[in-house]
Design an enzyme around this catalytic site. Structure first.
Site, short mmCIF file in Angstrom:
data_model
loop_
_atom_site.label_atom_id
_atom_site.label_comp_id
_atom_site.label_asym_id
_atom_site.label_seq_id
_atom_site.Cartn_x
_atom_site.Cartn_y
_atom_site.Cartn_z
N GLY A 39 -34.75 -18.44 1.05
CA GLY A 39 -34.76 -18.87 2.03
C GLY A 39 -33.26 -18.53 2.96
O GLY A 39 -32.44 -17.82 2.34
N HIS A 54 -33.43 -10.24 4.72
CA HIS A 54 -34.58 -10.66 4.42
C HIS A 54 -35.80 -10.06 5.41
O HIS A 54 -36.77 -9.56 5.17
CB HIS A 54 -34.90 -12.25 4.48
CG HIS A 54 -33.82 -12.90 3.53
ND1 HIS A 54 -32.81 -13.72 3.92
CD2 HIS A 54 -34.09 -12.85 2.09
CE1 HIS A 54 -31.97 -14.24 2.95
NE2 HIS A 54 -32.92 -13.89 1.95
N GLN A 67 -31.82 -20.14 -12.35
CA GLN A 67 -30.79 -18.92 -12.00
C GLN A 67 -29.38 -19.53 -11.72
O GLN A 67 -28.61 -18.67 -11.62
CB GLN A 67 -31.41 -18.08 -11.22
CG GLN A 67 -31.41 -18.51 -9.65
CD GLN A 67 -31.92 -17.35 -8.97
OE1 GLN A 67 -33.36 -17.15 -9.00
NE2 GLN A 67 -31.48 -16.81 -8.02
N VAL A 98 -28.74 -4.26 4.13
CA VAL A 98 -28.54 -4.59 5.49
C VAL A 98 -27.19 -5.47 5.63
O VAL A 98 -26.81 -6.18 5.12
CB VAL A 98 -29.70 -5.44 6.21
CG1 VAL A 98 -29.42 -5.99 7.50
CG2 VAL A 98 -31.25 -4.73 5.96
N SER A 144 -25.66 -12.06 3.75
CA SER A 144 -25.92 -12.76 2.65
C SER A 144 -26.21 -14.20 3.09
O SER A 144 -25.47 -14.59 3.99
CB SER A 144 -24.85 -12.91 1.57
OG SER A 144 -24.88 -13.89 0.63
P1 AMP Z 1 -32.06 -14.19 -1.62
O1 AMP Z 1 -32.64 -14.86 -0.81
O2 AMP Z 1 -30.62 -14.20 -1.64
O3 AMP Z 1 -32.53 -14.70 -3.01
O4 AMP Z 1 -32.64 -12.53 -1.32
C1 AMP Z 1 -33.88 -12.35 -1.45
C2 AMP Z 1 -34.24 -10.82 -1.36
O5 AMP Z 1 -33.48 -10.50 -0.23
C3 AMP Z 1 -33.56 -10.19 -2.51
O6 AMP Z 1 -34.53 -8.87 -2.98
C4 AMP Z 1 -32.31 -9.58 -2.05
O7 AMP Z 1 -31.80 -8.37 -2.83
C5 AMP Z 1 -32.55 -9.50 -0.57
N1 AMP Z 1 -31.67 -9.27 0.26
C6 AMP Z 1 -30.63 -10.46 0.51
N2 AMP Z 1 -29.64 -9.92 1.23
C7 AMP Z 1 -29.79 -8.66 1.79
C8 AMP Z 1 -29.32 -7.43 2.43
N3 AMP Z 1 -28.04 -7.87 3.13
N4 AMP Z 1 -29.95 -6.47 2.49
C9 AMP Z 1 -30.94 -6.13 1.71
N5 AMP Z 1 -31.49 -7.09 0.96
C10 AMP Z 1 -31.23 -8.20 0.80
#
Ligand code: AMP
Length: 289
Positions: A38, A44, A68, A184, A193
């Site tokens: 989220g 995302h 985690q 991205v 992030s």
């Molecule tokens: P998270 O919500 O941070 O656990 O991320 C969910 C998914 O989105 C994971 O597969 C991450 O690698 C991907 N993700 C998060 N930030 C980025 C980004 N800046 N560029 C590409 N994928 C991302």
């Protein structure tokens, strides 16, 4: 309309319905899963768009997975923005959002069966977060079993996670395809992030140190691994407010650390703390020697 699904039972029923409605040949409708925690941002969104290109039905999971996070990490303060997230999912045409409560995923969190990431989960991120990847793989395995997608989309932002998920799929014979999306970034190069929301104004500038260290590694790569790492470390040494956890070059194919004679496709990975915020970044680097 994006359907909100909270339980495993209703999710299985909803998926059967979505597949039946997806067209003349319901068995042919491909289902894509995009697992997230989220606080959705443009990274995302890019994953969701790729999922939509690859499948007729797209489900996004939103679950801040306690397994985690270590006890001293940011589980409690991790940003939770469910309403804004749902607006994003609506706008992107996502069919369903799987948003379970912790008790739905882990009825007995203290005694849960886990997946082990093995040795590859104990290097790099795993050295600083020893239980992290077991927690990630456990929740990803559960999501694969609950939703049974044909494809799952992950970001290269979490490169070690992506490699470990691919390995788990191979080792445990999950019948699905893993699709990766490149990182991205913000206009200035900071990797997007959810944790960027923690950064104060000054910290936001300092957060670029990770990207600059990777720039330096890339620029020095023709001189071999040791010079490349030294160049990246020098960037950190010059910025007292960025505290490096690691900066490493690994073989992009195997994730094994490389030596100074390595030539070929490598991956530079780094993690650093800016104040109380821990950030990661990585970059493919062609090593020539
Ligand atoms: P998270 O919500 O941070 O656990 O991320 C969910 C998914 O989105 C994971 O597969 C991450 O690698 C991907 N993700 C998060 N930030 C980025 C980004 N800046 N560029 C590409 N994928 C991302």
């Amino acid at each position: 309309m994006t359907r909100i699904l909270r339980t495993v039972t209703e999710t299985r029923a909803a998926i059967a319905e979505l597949a039946a409605r997806a067209g003349a040949e319901p068995d042919k409708a491909r289902l894509a899963l995009v697992p997230t925690m989220g606080a959705l941002h443009d990274g995302h969104r890019a994953l969701i768009r790729l999922a939509r290109e690859r499948a007729e039905i797209v489900i996004v999971s939103i679950f801040v997975n306690p397994l985690q996070f270590a006890p001293d990490e940011d589980l409690d303060r991790y940003p939770r923005t469910p309403e804004a997230d749902l607006a994003v999912l609506e706008a992107e045409g996502v069919h369903a959002a799987f948003m379970p409560a912790v008790a739905e995923m882990y009825p007995d969190l203290e005694h849960v069966t886990t997946v082990s990431a093995g040795e590859a989960g104990r290097i790099l991120e795993g050295e600083y977060r020893p239980t992290h990847f077991d927690g990630v793989l456990t929740v990803v395995a559960k999501l694969f079993n609950i939703i049974r997608p044909d494809i799952a989309v992950f970001g290269e932002k979490d490169a070690q996670q992506l490699a470990l998920v691919r390995r788990m799929v191979r080792d445990l014979d999950f019948p699905l395809e893993i699709v990766a999306h490149p990182i991205v970034r913000e206009a200035d190069g900071l990797a997007r992030s959810s944790r960027n929301a923690y950064l104060g104004e000054e910290e936001r500038g300092i957060a670029l140190t990770l990207k600059r260290a990777l720039d330096a590694v890339e620029a020095a790569a023709p001189r071999g691994r040791d010079d490349a790492i030294a160049a990246g470390r020098a960037v950190y040494d010059a910025q007292a407010l960025a505290s490096m956890d690691y900066l490493e070059l690994v073989d992009a194919a195997t994730f094994a650390p490389i030596d100074d004679t390595f030539a070929g496709e490598a991956l530079a990975l780094t993690a650093a703390r800016i104040g109380t915020t821990r950030l990661i970044d990585n970059r493919p680097v062609a090593m020539r020697h």
